[in-house]
Design a protein around this motif. Structure first.
Motif, mmCIF file in Angstrom:
data_model
loop_
_atom_site.group_PDB
_atom_site.id
_atom_site.type_symbol
_atom_site.label_atom_id
_atom_site.label_comp_id
_atom_site.label_asym_id
_atom_site.label_seq_id
_atom_site.Cartn_x
_atom_site.Cartn_y
_atom_site.Cartn_z
ATOM 1 N N ASN A 39 0.586 -0.936 0.296
ATOM 2 C CA ASN A 39 -0.119 -0.562 0.058
ATOM 3 C C ASN A 39 0.810 1.308 0.095
ATOM 4 O OD1 ASN A 39 -2.954 -1.291 0.276
ATOM 5 N ND2 ASN A 39 -2.453 -1.808 2.005
ATOM 6 N N LEU A 40 1.802 1.300 0.798
ATOM 7 C CA LEU A 40 2.543 2.804 0.967
ATOM 8 C C LEU A 40 3.607 2.667 -0.282
ATOM 9 C CD1 LEU A 40 4.866 2.367 4.200
ATOM 10 C CD2 LEU A 40 2.496 3.613 3.685
ATOM 11 N N THR A 41 3.905 1.633 -1.561
ATOM 12 C CA THR A 41 4.757 1.396 -2.191
ATOM 13 C C THR A 41 3.420 2.246 -3.343
ATOM 14 O OG1 THR A 41 5.869 -0.378 -2.205
ATOM 15 C CG2 THR A 41 5.847 0.386 -4.329
ATOM 16 N N LEU A 42 2.094 1.726 -3.622
ATOM 17 C CA LEU A 42 1.432 2.561 -4.370
ATOM 18 C C LEU A 42 0.921 4.081 -3.842
ATOM 19 C CD1 LEU A 42 -1.597 -0.157 -4.798
ATOM 20 C CD2 LEU A 42 0.059 0.490 -6.506
ATOM 21 N N VAL A 43 1.031 4.175 -3.301
ATOM 22 C CA VAL A 43 1.326 5.256 -2.310
ATOM 23 C C VAL A 43 2.405 6.134 -3.125
ATOM 24 C CG1 VAL A 43 0.700 7.039 -0.340
ATOM 25 C CG2 VAL A 43 -0.499 5.240 -0.238
#
Length: 190
Positions: free
Chosen positions: A99-103
């Protein structure tokens, strides 16, 4: 007065040594993060999760203590969502890392588009080309992370953190050297 200045100069010189030490520690940590980006990414995810958990919990407690638990339902709900997200990041750091990577990809893309459009608005000003180039690089990097997702989540966060720590470490050591030089020049002048 002269004694106070000398004491301050000695303290500044001594603290410059600590800055060199901590800069070197940060460089080592950055190299380790770059060498093991997945583990570094998981560590960052857990830390973000803890921060979200504490922040969401504080918002919930604040809404309850302010006796606005009913009237402040939106604040309470938001606190619950933030705390639940933090808890999920802590117990499932792999999913949180994705999720952090997508953000990060979304933020880089938006920042790149903003920089490109701003570069054309300031176009006759010196440096507009660098802003344009930086914006294009941000967009390309965001697209690369998105195209490689979910595999990119194995390296993106840890690598970015590693390079940030590496550059901060070198900057700290450089500042310490400058401080030492300034102290030495001031002591010679005194």
């Amino acid at each position: 007065m002269e004694g106070k200045v000398q004491a301050w100069l000695e303290t500044a010189k001594r603290n410059a040594g600590w800055l060199v030490f901590f800069g070197a520690v940060e460089i080592v940590a950055g190299v380790l993060a770059i060498a093991g980006p997945f583990m570094a990414g998981l560590a960052v995810t857990v830390m973000v999760g803890i921060a979200l958990l504490v922040g969401g919990g504080a918002r919930l407690v604040g809404a309850f203590m302010a006796d606005s638990f009913g009237a402040g339902a939106l604040a309470s709900l938001w606190g619950l969502i933030v705390a639940a997200t933090g808890f999920y990041f802590v117990i499932r750091p792999g999913v949180g890392l994705a999720n952090l990577t997508l953000v990060v990809a979304m933020v880089l893309f938006m920042e790149g588009v903003t920089r490109v459009s701003l570069s054309f608005k300031i176009r006759p000003v010196n440096g507009w080309g660098w802003m344009l180039a930086g914006g294009i690089v941000s967009i390309l990097f965001a697209c690369m992370v998105g195209w490689e997702f979910p595999a990119s989540s194995l390296w993106v966060i840890g690598t970015l953190v590693g390079f940030t720590m590496l550059s901060n470490g070198f900057a700290t050591i450089t500042l310490a050297g400058t401080a030492r030089q300034l102290v030495g020049d001031a002591q010679k002048a005194a």
